[in-house]
Every structure is written in structure tokens, then in C-alpha cells.
Design a protein around this motif. Structure first.
Motif, short mmCIF file in Angstrom:
data_model
loop_
_atom_site.label_atom_id
_atom_site.label_comp_id
_atom_site.label_asym_id
_atom_site.label_seq_id
_atom_site.Cartn_x
_atom_site.Cartn_y
_atom_site.Cartn_z
N UNK A 75 18.97 16.75 -34.79
CA UNK A 75 17.87 17.11 -35.69
C UNK A 75 17.20 15.86 -36.23
N UNK A 76 15.91 15.98 -36.56
CA UNK A 76 15.16 14.87 -37.14
C UNK A 76 14.37 15.36 -38.34
N UNK A 113 23.72 22.20 -39.12
CA UNK A 113 23.08 23.42 -39.63
C UNK A 113 23.56 23.70 -41.06
N UNK A 114 24.84 23.52 -41.30
CA UNK A 114 25.41 23.73 -42.64
C UNK A 114 24.78 22.75 -43.65
N UNK A 115 24.69 21.48 -43.28
CA UNK A 115 24.09 20.48 -44.17
C UNK A 115 22.63 20.79 -44.46
N UNK A 135 20.13 30.75 -34.97
CA UNK A 135 20.59 30.42 -36.31
C UNK A 135 19.43 30.66 -37.27
N UNK A 136 19.62 31.52 -38.26
CA UNK A 136 18.64 31.76 -39.31
C UNK A 136 19.15 31.05 -40.56
N UNK A 137 18.33 30.20 -41.15
CA UNK A 137 18.73 29.43 -42.31
C UNK A 137 17.97 29.86 -43.55
N UNK A 195 23.54 30.21 -43.70
CA UNK A 195 23.03 30.34 -42.35
C UNK A 195 23.80 31.45 -41.65
N UNK A 196 23.15 32.04 -40.68
CA UNK A 196 23.76 33.12 -39.91
C UNK A 196 23.40 32.90 -38.45
N UNK A 197 24.35 33.13 -37.58
CA UNK A 197 24.14 32.95 -36.14
C UNK A 197 24.35 34.28 -35.44
#
Length: 105
Positions: free
Chosen positions: A30-31, A52-54, A80-82, A87-89
């Protein structure tokens, strides 16, 4: 060239303070760009859930986003919905989910 996985997504809605903190962590692949987090990666399989958690933890009150993890070998898409702090996958049908990526062919 066919890659084992493709990862695409964007997340927005960070407070400036949280975004500054987030930039100090290892978010690869990620960026942080223009106040949001984006990913466009093609390569080998990887565990994106710590990043994703961060990212979800750093979201502001109205923040949201998504990440699609496309496994070409198994032909499955994990979406993944944040949202702020969560978040949920879920597994989604790749035949329908990938229609939106037609420009990447």
C-alpha cells in the motif's frame, strides 16, 4: 504476463494526525498518496491483513474503502471492506467482481 495475485484498492477519510502516524508503518504494498491509501500490485501471494488492520485503525469517523485481493491461480477474489476501526473480508464471484477492472487488461 500472468501474476499469481493482483491487489487493487483505495481507502480515504483519514485525519491528518492518523495519516502521519500511518506513514511511519510498513504498509507494503500500500502507498499513501494525496491524503488516501491506494494499492495496485501484481506479484506473488502475500499477507495483507496486518496492513489492512493498520489502515482501518487509522480511519477517521467518515473514512471507508475497499481492497480486492485477486488470486489468479485459485480464481477467487477476497474483498476487504474497511470502516473506522474495522474491516471485513468476504469471498466474491470473480467473474462479476472483475468487470470493473476492464481497463487493466
Amino acid at each position: 504476463m500472468k501474476f499469481a495475485v493482483r491487489i487493487y484498492g483505495e481507502v480515504e477519510g483519514f485525519t491528518p494526525e492518523k495519516l502521519e502516524e500511518l506513514q511511519k508503518t510498513d504498509l507494503y504494498p500500500f502507498e499513501v498518496r494525496d491524503g488516501r491509501v491506494e494499492v495496485e500490485h501484481e506479484g506473488e501471494p502475500m499477507d495483507i491483513e496486518p496492513a489492512v488492520e493498520a489502515i482501518a485503525t487509522a480511519l477517521g469517523e467518515k473514512g471507508s474503502g475497499y481492497v480486492d485481493y485477486i488470486d489468479n491461480d485459485e480464481w477467487v477474489v477476497w474483498r476487504y471492506q474497511l470502516s473506522p476501526g474495522h474491516w471485513q473480508c468476504t469471498e466474491v464471484n470473480p467473474d462479476h467482481a472483475l468487470e470493473g477492472y476492464g481497463h487493466l487488461k
